[in-house]
Design an enzyme around this catalytic site. Structure first.
Site, mmCIF file in Angstrom:
data_model
loop_
_atom_site.group_PDB
_atom_site.id
_atom_site.type_symbol
_atom_site.label_atom_id
_atom_site.label_comp_id
_atom_site.label_asym_id
_atom_site.label_seq_id
_atom_site.Cartn_x
_atom_site.Cartn_y
_atom_site.Cartn_z
ATOM 1 N N GLY A 45 117.076 4.978 28.748
ATOM 2 C CA GLY A 45 116.438 5.964 28.037
ATOM 3 C C GLY A 45 115.821 6.981 28.772
ATOM 4 N N PRO A 70 128.829 6.322 33.811
ATOM 5 C CG PRO A 70 129.618 7.784 32.271
ATOM 6 C CD PRO A 70 128.527 7.083 32.662
ATOM 7 C CB SER A 120 131.429 31.646 33.442
ATOM 8 O OG SER A 120 131.109 30.532 32.773
ATOM 9 C CG ASP A 137 129.883 30.498 29.097
ATOM 10 O OD1 ASP A 137 130.444 29.502 29.777
ATOM 11 O OD2 ASP A 137 130.164 31.577 29.883
ATOM 12 C CG HIS A 197 130.453 18.752 33.659
ATOM 13 N ND1 HIS A 197 131.550 17.595 33.355
ATOM 14 C CD2 HIS A 197 129.249 18.315 34.107
ATOM 15 C CE1 HIS A 197 130.765 16.458 33.961
ATOM 16 N NE2 HIS A 197 129.491 16.766 34.457
ATOM 17 C CB THR A 198 129.457 25.343 30.787
ATOM 18 O OG1 THR A 198 129.546 26.796 30.975
ATOM 19 C CG2 THR A 198 127.929 24.995 30.329
ATOM 20 C CG HIS A 221 122.489 11.195 36.504
ATOM 21 N ND1 HIS A 221 123.170 10.662 37.558
ATOM 22 C CD2 HIS A 221 123.703 12.093 35.979
ATOM 23 C CE1 HIS A 221 124.382 11.152 37.738
ATOM 24 N NE2 HIS A 221 124.447 12.023 36.805
ATOM 25 C CG ASP A 278 112.780 5.290 31.281
ATOM 26 O OD1 ASP A 278 113.373 5.905 31.924
ATOM 27 O OD2 ASP A 278 113.108 4.044 31.281
ATOM 28 C CG ASP A 329 135.410 30.526 34.759
ATOM 29 O OD1 ASP A 329 135.255 31.737 35.150
ATOM 30 O OD2 ASP A 329 135.094 29.962 33.880
#
Ligand code: HEM
Length: 326
Positions: A74, A159, A249, A254, A189-190, A68, A76, A246
């Site tokens: 950029g 987005p 994890s 990973d 998003h892991t 974000h 900054d 999940d």
């Protein structure tokens, strides 16, 4: 002779002028020797390590914070500024966390060498250290960023969770990042969570705008569990938290995120869309799920993101505190 001397002086002058106007660059170890005998990167690491041991979710907070931050004008420091109408107050940023950790690191550094280390560098170094602590590969980041004297909510155009591959690709393209970078970065998003509000209408109860429709790209077993147990269709579940990867994890960096996509168990539409039939990114998901490449490619993508539109040299400022301009 006089001619030759004049030409020589001109050449020297042009070289000097050229050097003087060359834009300052980020550098490996920019802070070496700039904070007395202190090792700036070790100080950042110490604070992140202490926090991580109490609060492992900080890795998710920092990764999202880096996106974000760097995704809007950029890397900054603009996201860190408090006050009406700043980036922080824009809707996509209201659930961003990790600001307090950045402030803690800054306090430690200011005690040792005031006015030396930028808030934008602290964001990037802290994220790097948290990724490592959460099982990701170690990587080097260049430093020397400066903090922008501007932060406007109106500039925030990140987005949404229902973005198509084409929409997301266009967004990353504007940052100078390609589709593979995007697939790797969404691999962040892991770790971490979302809220039922991000999936209730788009995936569970009105897919494609049709009342009662469930997203056919969601594994039916998962759809059943979400609808009956996690995000039942009532307003009180809007703020219920759902792991993005999940649950076994959920705080580990990973490749399991990609394996979940192969099983139609991605939580956000934007994630599952990467594995849509005919999606140009489908083979990338397969490659990342079926090999060990994520471990070394993810850091590279984070480094690219960390260098989007940075200020260096005499641009911007080094803030004294991260949430206020000097
Ligand atoms: C098209 C691009 C992306 C979209 C649409 C998107 C969307 C989202 C949404 C909706 C959430 C949940 C927010 C909430 O409910 O509070 C989320 C969480 C998160 N995002 Fe993204 N994201 C994108 C790209 C990225 C990138 C590039 C990164 C990092 C490199 C990232 C890192 C994270 C992390 C770690 C979380 C969990 C945060 C936490 O648990 O504190 N995301 N994202």
């Amino acid at each position: 002779m006089a001619h030759r001397r004049a030409a020589f002086l001109l050449a020297v002058a042009l070289t000097v002028l050229g050097l003087a106007t060359t834009q300052a660059q980020l550098q490996n170890g920019f802070y070496k020797g700039k904070c007395g005998a202190n090792d700036v990167e070790a100080i950042v690491q110490g604070v992140v390590k202490a926090r991580f041991s109490r609060e492992p979710a900080v890795v998710a907070h920092l990764l999202r914070l880096q996106f974000h931050e760097c995704g809007v004008n950029g890397c900054d420091g603009g996201l860190l500024i408090d006050g009406p109408g700043t980036e922080k107050t824009a809707p996509p940023n209201l659930s961003v966390k990790g600001y307090d950790l950045i402030a803690d690191v800054k306090t430690e550094l200011e005690k040792r060498c005031p006015g030396v280390v930028s808030c934008s560098d602290i964001e990037i170094l802290a994220t790097r250290d948290a990724v490592r602590l959460a099982g990701g590969n170690a990587y080097t980041v260049r430093t020397g960023r400066r903090d922008r004297r501007q932060s406007k909510a109106g500039d925030v155009n990140l987005p949404g969770p229902e973005s198509t591959v084409a929409q997301a690709t266009a967004f990353f393209g504007k940052l100078g990042l390609g589709q593979m970078d995007m697939v790797l970065l969404l691999g962040a998003h892991t770790v971490g969570v979302t809220h039922c509000s991000a999936i209730k209408s788009s995936r569970l109860y009105s897919y494609g705008g049709k009342a009662g429709a469930t997203d056919p790209n969601l594994d039916p077993y998962y759809a059943f569990v979400y609808k009956n147990y996690v995000c039942p269709n009532k307003p009180s579940t809007d703020n219920t938290v759902v792991f993005l990867d999940d649950q076994w994890s959920a705080l580990k960096v990973d490749k399991s995120f990609y394996k979940m996509l192969q099983k139609r168990r991605g939580v956000l539409s934007v994630d599952q869309n990467l594995y849509g039939h005919g999606a140009p990114t489908r083979w990338m998901v397969d490659m990342l799920a079926n090999t060990e490449n994520f471990s070394w490619l993810f850091p590279q993508a984070l480094v690219k993101l960390s260098e989007v539109n940075v200020l260096t040299g005499a641009q911007g400022e080094i803030r004294r505190v991260c949430n206020k301009f000097n």
